[in-house]
Write an enzyme that holds these catalytic residues in place. Structure first.
Site, PDB file in Angstrom:
ATOM      1  N   THR A  87     -39.281   4.752  31.452  1.00 63.26           N
ATOM      2  CA  THR A  87     -39.287   6.168  31.810  1.00 63.26           C
ATOM      3  C   THR A  87     -40.031   6.457  33.116  1.00 63.26           C
ATOM      4  O   THR A  87     -39.508   7.155  33.989  1.00 63.26           O
ATOM      5  CB  THR A  87     -39.909   6.996  30.665  1.00 63.26           C
ATOM      6  OG1 THR A  87     -39.089   6.853  29.507  1.00 63.26           O
ATOM      7  CG2 THR A  87     -40.016   8.469  31.039  1.00 63.26           C
ATOM      8  N   LYS A 169     -42.494  15.244  28.216  1.00 62.69           N
ATOM      9  CA  LYS A 169     -43.392  14.154  28.604  1.00 62.69           C
ATOM     10  C   LYS A 169     -44.100  14.492  29.912  1.00 62.69           C
ATOM     11  O   LYS A 169     -43.465  14.955  30.863  1.00 62.69           O
ATOM     12  CB  LYS A 169     -42.607  12.855  28.800  1.00 62.69           C
ATOM     13  CG  LYS A 169     -41.996  12.277  27.542  1.00 62.69           C
ATOM     14  CD  LYS A 169     -41.283  10.968  27.862  1.00 62.69           C
ATOM     15  CE  LYS A 169     -40.644  10.346  26.637  1.00 62.69           C
ATOM     16  NZ  LYS A 169     -39.936   9.078  26.958  1.00 62.69           N
ATOM     17  N   ASP A 170     -45.390  14.172  29.979  1.00 62.63           N
ATOM     18  CA  ASP A 170     -46.130  14.427  31.224  1.00 62.63           C
ATOM     19  C   ASP A 170     -45.510  13.680  32.397  1.00 62.63           C
ATOM     20  O   ASP A 170     -45.307  14.244  33.478  1.00 62.63           O
ATOM     21  CB  ASP A 170     -47.615  14.070  31.061  1.00 62.63           C
ATOM     22  CG  ASP A 170     -47.843  12.725  30.399  1.00 62.63           C
ATOM     23  OD1 ASP A 170     -47.329  11.707  30.895  1.00 62.63           O
ATOM     24  OD2 ASP A 170     -48.550  12.681  29.376  1.00 62.63           O
ATOM     25  N   ASP A 313     -34.823  10.537  24.031  1.00 62.97           N
ATOM     26  CA  ASP A 313     -35.487   9.232  24.012  1.00 62.97           C
ATOM     27  C   ASP A 313     -36.214   9.005  22.696  1.00 62.97           C
ATOM     28  O   ASP A 313     -36.101   7.935  22.078  1.00 62.97           O
ATOM     29  CB  ASP A 313     -36.477   9.147  25.174  1.00 62.97           C
ATOM     30  CG  ASP A 313     -37.141   7.779  25.274  1.00 62.97           C
ATOM     31  OD1 ASP A 313     -36.440   6.804  25.589  1.00 62.97           O
ATOM     32  OD2 ASP A 313     -38.362   7.684  25.036  1.00 62.97           O
ATOM     33  N   HIS A 317     -35.240   6.040  20.039  1.00 59.06           N
ATOM     34  CA  HIS A 317     -36.209   5.051  19.573  1.00 59.06           C
ATOM     35  C   HIS A 317     -36.329   5.066  18.050  1.00 59.06           C
ATOM     36  O   HIS A 317     -36.523   4.014  17.426  1.00 59.06           O
ATOM     37  CB  HIS A 317     -37.582   5.314  20.193  1.00 59.06           C
ATOM     38  CG  HIS A 317     -37.741   4.788  21.576  1.00 59.06           C
ATOM     39  ND1 HIS A 317     -37.739   3.445  21.867  1.00 59.06           N
ATOM     40  CD2 HIS A 317     -37.912   5.423  22.770  1.00 59.06           C
ATOM     41  CE1 HIS A 317     -37.901   3.265  23.171  1.00 59.06           C
ATOM     42  NE2 HIS A 317     -38.006   4.451  23.741  1.00 59.06           N
TER      43      HIS A 317
END
Length: 557
Positions: A87, A169-170, A313, A317
């Site tokens: 990522t 996500k950061d 994502d 997963h």
């Protein structure tokens, strides 16, 4: 008296002349931007394999993915040109137009040879969180070494053009937006469920973000997740009940429906939303709020919104690429894209914005499933490999301390120990390579010396080279057999040089984009220079990609 009056008149004339020139200069600046889109929206769908576009195509509506295809340009043979396909590197490469070799983001986490510890691609202890007391807010792009095309747009417009980054996500918010971004926002779940930032960008959250956080929008998604359509119509994915999926704590089987309100407490609070399509819906809500709150695309100077959808994502997963959950996630994401595009039509204007959509990597089918259909695949026995290697080190060098770290399929040597033992570094690298290549499921191995001295131009070796950063990468690079992963026995993962990880969608549509499609090979590093060419700005400072001139329709704009 006469001299003073003459001087005053002279000063007044000069002043009026300067003001007139300022107005003329400003008008010229505005005119120079008039042909550019008012807003560029870069969309990254986390873990989107190319075949998600084609496999679920009949289930999509006309306003999301299909609109991009029918009105825009579809690059059908688009690939990552380096490994590892993770990522952090993916988002950095899309927006910088280069690879980890240059931008330095070699993984999500990596072993820092100078600091002698594991570091995170967006971690930054020198900044403080904004919007939370948690350390998850201590983030910035400082480990990314090069500029992004949003950076170049900020520089070109004398910082007039805004850049806003948004993602659950950061790293998905921070790395694309670049070093000069006005803001990047990411989601902090747990017991908070708020969008946050860091002091790298601001000291306090803007009022529109505070208003969004207190609106309980996140809480509204803690509801039952069932398939959008009748599950019997989801014929593009495997059976709902199988042994290849993870699921949620507190639910016996990984099968629909999922009561998120009930499962919240045993699945990290609001973080459960990240592993459902509602995480993408919440991201869309916040992106729309950002467009309105920051007034993006409301003048003639181009703004950039970098938008990353992360929930896909987490779902991949957890449930794997052949799951009903993944199919439902993409059907619902298609609806979110339609909602976003409809808002852009109204707020910015149909022919006033440009969008591209791609992914940061693909994913492998669950190896256990592949094995069940007789396709070569499996799982790396990490413990067995480690024990064998440690025995080799003790026998050969009398110590295991000669190796400092093993991570990301790389071996980092303790160079001080190598010197203290009077050993030659290159000889040690080669001897360890010769040992590792004999291990089960390792197909290739290369030393840092080779990566630094040989110019590979094709094959997996070329991808490894573009992912190798001399100062940050390890001494020995390992490549596992196709289809073999170091992962749990359920769910999918990524990171390899195989097509299932490198082949991702690339769609463009909007102002300045032709309608068409191609099987001509494009690479992920072509996106940033293409957007730079569209805007007439400098390419990111380390960009190696080529502008995709065949997609641009500048003459008709």
């Amino acid at each position: 008296m006469f001299k003073k009056l003459s001087l005053a008149l002279c000063v007044l004339t000069i002043s009026l002349s300067c003001k007139s020139q300022d107005v003329a200069v400003t008008d010229t600046i505005i005119d120079s931007y008039a042909d550019n889109p008012k807003l560029v929206v870069g969309i990254v769908v986390d873990q989107m394999r190319y075949d998600y576009l084609t496999r679920f195509y009949k289930k999509y509506g006309d306003g999301g993915f299909k609109r991009m295809v029918s009105e825009g340009f579809n690059c059908k043979n688009n690939h990552y040109n380096y490994v590892p396909t993770y990522t952090g590197p993916g988002h950095a490469s899309i927006y910088t137009g280069t690879t980890p070799k240059d931008h330095g983001v070699i993984s999500n986490f990596w072993y820092d040879k100078e600091e002698k510890k594991q570091v995170y691609c967006a971690g930054d202890d020198s900044v403080a969180a904004v919007g939370t007391e948690s350390v998850v807010g201590q983030m910035s792009p400082h480990r990314m070494l090069t500029t992004t095309f949003p950076d170049e747009n900020r520089l070109f417009t004398q910082m007039r053009g805004k850049t806003i980054g948004v993602s659950l996500k950061d790293r998905g918010a921070i790395l694309p937006a670049g070093h000069t971004a006005n803001a990047a926002y990411w989601f902090h779940g747990k017991d908070q469920g708020h969008w946050i930032s860091s002091t790298f960008y601001m000291t306090d959250l803007p009022q529109w973000v505070q208003d969004f956080n207190i609106s309980d929008q996140a809480e509204s998604y803690l509801k039952v997740w069932n398939t959008l359509y009748n599950i019997e119509t989801y014929t593009e994915s495997g059976s709902d009940l199988n042994t290849f999926e993870g699921g949620f704590n507190g639910k016996e089987t990984a099968t629909f429906p999922y009561d998120l309100g009930m499962l919240k407490e045993t699945n990290w609070g609001f973080d459960i939303l990240k592993a459902t399509p509602y995480g993408n819906s919440l991201t869309t809500d916040f992106a729309i709020a950002a467009i309105n709150g920051e007034q993006l695309g409301q003048d003639e100077i181009t703004d950039v919104l970098t938008l990353s959808y992360s929930a896909t994502d987490y779902i991949g997963h957890n449930f794997g690429v052949n799951s009903k959950e993944i199919e439902d996630a993409y059907i619902r994401l298609d609806k979110d894209l339609e909602r976003l595009f409809n808002y852009l039509d109204t707020k910015v204007g149909k022919r006033n914005y440009t969008v591209f959509l791609t992914a940061d990597h693909g994913a492998i089918n669950v190896p256990a499933y592949l094995q069940s259909v007789k396709i070569p695949s499996g799982y790396i026995n990490t413990l067995e490999r480690q024990e064998t290697f440690e025995a080799f080190l003790n026998k050969t060098y009398g110590t295991t301390e000669i190796v400092e770290n093993i991570s990301n399929n790389q071996i980092f040597l303790n160079r001080e120990k190598v010197t203290a033992l009077g050993l030659d570094l290159e000889a040690v690298q080669q001897r360890i390579l010769n040992e590792q290549i004999n291990y089960k499921n390792i197909s290739k191995a290369y030393t840092a010396t080779t990566m630094s001295s040989v110019n590979f131009s094709s094959g997996i070796e070329a991808l490894l080279l573009k992912g190798f950063n001399q100062k940050r990468s390890g001494d020995i690079i390992l490549v596992n057999d196709p289809g073999f992963i170091s992962y749990m026995p359920t769910g999918s993962t990524h990171g390899s040089a195989m097509n299932y990880d490198t082949h991702v969608p690339l769609l463009f549509f909007g102002k300045g984009i032709k309608h068409g499609q191609t099987f001509h090979k494009t690479e992920i590093t072509d996106i940033a220079p293409t957007m730079s060419a569209l805007l007439g700005i400098s390419f990111p400072n380390a960009s190696i990609g080529q502008p995709l001139g065949f997609i641009l329709d500048l003459e008709n704009e």
